[in-house]
Design a protein around this motif. Structure first.
Motif, PDB file in Angstrom:
ATOM      1  N   ARG A   7       0.846  -1.191   0.000  1.00 39.74           N
ATOM      2  CA  ARG A   7       0.000   0.000   0.000  1.00 39.74           C
ATOM      3  C   ARG A   7       0.880   1.239   0.000  1.00 39.74           C
ATOM      4  N   HIS A 113      -5.386  -3.742  12.190  1.00 37.50           N
ATOM      5  CA  HIS A 113      -4.412  -4.789  11.855  1.00 37.50           C
ATOM      6  C   HIS A 113      -3.022  -4.317  12.288  1.00 37.50           C
ATOM      7  N   THR A 151      -8.878  -7.033   8.956  1.00 35.78           N
ATOM      8  CA  THR A 151      -8.429  -6.901   7.575  1.00 35.78           C
ATOM      9  C   THR A 151      -7.598  -5.635   7.429  1.00 35.78           C
ATOM     10  N   GLN A 271     -15.428  -6.259   5.174  1.00 34.69           N
ATOM     11  CA  GLN A 271     -14.244  -6.892   4.579  1.00 34.69           C
ATOM     12  C   GLN A 271     -14.134  -6.552   3.100  1.00 34.69           C
ATOM     13  N   ALA A 272     -15.254  -6.584   2.391  1.00 32.47           N
ATOM     14  CA  ALA A 272     -15.248  -6.235   0.970  1.00 32.47           C
ATOM     15  C   ALA A 272     -14.856  -4.777   0.778  1.00 32.47           C
ATOM     16  N   ALA A 274     -12.932  -3.019   2.787  1.00 28.80           N
ATOM     17  CA  ALA A 274     -11.506  -2.876   3.079  1.00 28.80           C
ATOM     18  C   ALA A 274     -10.655  -3.391   1.928  1.00 28.80           C
ATOM     19  N   ASN A 275     -11.100  -4.447   1.266  1.00 29.93           N
ATOM     20  CA  ASN A 275     -10.297  -5.055   0.207  1.00 29.93           C
ATOM     21  C   ASN A 275     -10.406  -4.325  -1.131  1.00 29.93           C
ATOM     22  N   ASP A 276     -11.426  -3.495  -1.294  1.00 28.23           N
ATOM     23  CA  ASP A 276     -11.627  -2.774  -2.550  1.00 28.23           C
ATOM     24  C   ASP A 276     -11.076  -1.356  -2.374  1.00 28.23           C
ATOM     25  N   GLN A 277      -9.885  -1.127  -2.913  1.00 25.10           N
ATOM     26  CA  GLN A 277      -9.227   0.157  -2.705  1.00 25.10           C
ATOM     27  C   GLN A 277     -10.053   1.316  -3.248  1.00 25.10           C
ATOM     28  N   ARG A 280     -13.096   1.836  -0.962  1.00 20.61           N
ATOM     29  CA  ARG A 280     -12.648   2.425   0.306  1.00 20.61           C
ATOM     30  C   ARG A 280     -12.355   3.913   0.122  1.00 20.61           C
TER      31      ARG A 280
END
Length: 600
Positions: A7, A113, A151, A271-272, A274-277, A280
């Motif tokens: 990141r 995290h 996450t 979670q979805a 957080a995982n989709d930049q 987000r």
């Protein structure tokens, strides 16, 4: 600063830097703006100003400087809604302790995290909260919990109750919610219609903040009825696009967790996200842009309140100035129109100069009748002193009367307004009367003026001290004659006393002209008059300052409203000029596939 793997941090763009600069200036203008007067709506605007400064410092400015930081979801809601149990259940382990007794006072808990720990240091969001790694009851501390179950790219913050009976809990809850990228509002089947949560939701809708609603502790047989009603309420309040999750009432494990199936829909959605930049970033941008837009709009409201404060101060100042300006003008008029040439002053003056024979002598070639002038003046030094004492007493009384009248007028004007009443109440003295030591100061001013007049006569007659005229009258006699001339400077006296007062002034004038000449007398009288006016003005100014110092100490700056508006316009200009890319909506909860019970 070392960045999380995978990141990379994007350097702030020129537009972002310009916006941060503009927001810092707007924060400074808000901090410098004072709203101390109790005007209608002032309490609300003072609270608004404080909230705005906090949000700029806690969220907007830090977030703009760290756009790549993890999404912060703040979990807030009503007392007993089950926020801490929900947070523990979402993470899958006990990270925050639910309160058993109400109100529960403890520090807020932020779960992230381990790879994201660097984002939440003291210099990041909520910089005023001390970072701790242990559970504490200090509401000024932020407990950081690193959990590998989280996450990366997402952090969850468990906030105090928004309707807590303890004020500091409510204030902290508001502060934390204002620092959220995503508001996760938790309510229950029994509390979802309460007013306090809806006040917060209304603010969220006004600034287009990203919001998700969790209806917790819902009886299974009431889910459909309550969610339908709640959805209608959300739609009517501008929140129809906010995700609505339901958590049915169920057993809690010994670790304080709900069954994984009870929260799986929320967990998968987070979670979805957080995982989709892009998704987000869209949430962050939506909330951040809404916050900036709302702050700029509210800054104009604070500017309006500041204008009202400045106008109120101006009016109060004008009232005080008018009262004392009128007093100064009245004293100037009364000390020059013959008003003082009556009573004790007139009697003592007549004792000093003797009969009217002197006036007749002086009107006929005074220089030629030198001996008659000398013989005609019957006054002795002690008689001149009596005139001086009478003048002193009369002038002091005149000044004191008008100072008292000015204080009464100023106080009456201030008491006609609520703001003025409070200032008078907190002044620490009775401003409706002259100062306790005013009489003593007035006496000193008059005596000093008389001494100055004496010195003027002495200096003017330095080369005439040996003349018969000078010796006949003496410095004291000539000085009281000059005072008499000053007191009839405008020749405004009328009525029965006109002849007596006017004759006294003419006699004084002739006495002085016999020694100094007519041009010198005019100059002496003008100088003595200006000196008296200046001394009285300075004395009254000291009384006036009892009022004006109260206004000066308020710290209200007349230029503050325009400074606020200027900074707000700059922020709006930059926001409108920003090159926004296509908006990416957060994932729809219904489109998220069931990916199991892993933590967000």
């Amino acid at each position: 600063m070392t960045e999380p793997q995978g990141r990379p941090t994007t350097e702030p763009t020129t537009a972002t830097t310009a916006m941060v600069t503009a927001l810092v200036r707007m924060r400074g203008a808000l901090q410098e703006t004072r709203l101390p007067l109790e005007l209608p709506g002032a309490d609300e605007q003072r609270a608004s100003r404080a909230e705005m400064v906090d949000q700029l410092e806690d969220y907007v400015i830090p977030r703009l400087m760290t756009l790549d930081a993890p999404l912060l979801a703040v979990v807030g809601g009503s007392t007993g809604a089950g926020k801490s149990t929900l947070v523990n259940s979402l993470v899958g382990t006990r990270v925050t302790t639910p309160g058993v007794l109400r109100p529960t006072t403890r520090s807020p808990v932020l779960v992230h995290h381990p790879d994201d720990a660097q984002w939440f240091g003291q210099e990041g969001l909520l910089p005023d909260l001390e970072r701790v790694s242990r559970q504490t009851n200090d509401p000024a501390a932020l407990q950081l919990v690193a959990s590998p179950a989280m996450t990366p790219g997402l952090a969850i913050l468990d906030a105090p109750d928004i309707d807590s009976v303890e004020e500091r809990n409510r204030v902290l809850a508001s502060q934390l919610l204002a620092a959220a990228d995503l508001w996760l509002f938790v309510t229950s089947a029994a509390r979802y219609a309460d007013q306090v949560p809806w006040d917060f939701l209304r603010k969220a809708a006004e600034r287009s903040a990203a919001v998700a609603i969790v209806l917790d502790r819902t009886p299974p047989d009431a889910v459909e009825t309550i969610t339908t009603h709640l959805a209608r309420m959300l739609a009517s309040r501008g929140l129809k696009d906010s995700p609505l999750f339901t958590v049915e009432e169920g057993e809690v494990s010994e670790m304080g967790l709900l069954k994984s199936s009870a929260v799986i829909e929320i967990r998968q959605w987070l979670q979805a996200l957080a995982n989709d930049q892009e998704a987000r970033a869209a949430v962050v941008q939506q909330t951040l842009d809404g916050a900036v837009r709302t702050l700029a709009r509210r800054t104009h409201q604070v500017a309006d309140a500041a204008s009202e404060q400045a106008d109120a101060v101006r009016r109060l100042r004008e009232d005080a100035n008018d009262a004392y300006d009128r007093a100064a003008a009245a004293i100037t008029e009364a000390s020059a129109d013959g008003t003082l040439l009556r009573g004790e002053v007139l009697a003592r003056w007549q004792e000093f100069v003797g009969t009217g024979e002197l006036l007749k002598s002086l009107e006929n070639r005074v220089g030629w009748l030198r001996d008659r002038v000398v013989n005609a003046v019957k006054g002795k030094p002690q008689q001149a002193e009596r005139v001086t004492v009478a003048v002193e007493s009369g002038l002091e009384t005149l000044i004191l009367e008008h100072a008292e009248a000015a204080a009464e007028r100023a106080e009456a004007s201030w008491r006609s307004t609520a703001a003025g009443q409070i200032l008078l109440r907190d002044a620490g003295e009775d401003l409706g009367r002259a100062s306790r030591d005013f009489r003593r100061r007035a006496e000193r001013v008059v005596r000093d003026w008389q001494s100055d007049v004496l010195e003027m006569v002495r200096s003017e007659g330095a080369d005439k001290r040996s003349t018969a005229r000078f010796l006949a009258f003496g410095v004291n006699g000539l000085s009281v004659a000059l005072m008499v001339v000053v007191f009839a400077h405008t020749a405004g006296v009328t009525g029965a006393e006109a002849g007596i007062a006017g004759g006294s002034a003419v006699l004084g004038q002739k006495l002085l002209e016999a020694v100094f000449g007519d041009q010198a007398v005019r100059s002496l009288a003008e100088r003595a008059k200006r000196l008296l006016e200046a001394s009285v003005s300075e004395l009254l100014d000291s009384e006036r300052r009892r009022y004006t110092d109260l206004l000066d100490n308020l710290g209200i700056q007349p230029e503050a409203p325009e400074r606020l508006r200027k900074t707000a316009r700059k922020v709006d200009d930059l926001r409108f000029a920003a090159n926004r890319g296509p908006q990416v909506s957060p994932p729809d909860p219904e489109s998220v596939s069931d990916s199991g019970g892993s933590a967000p």
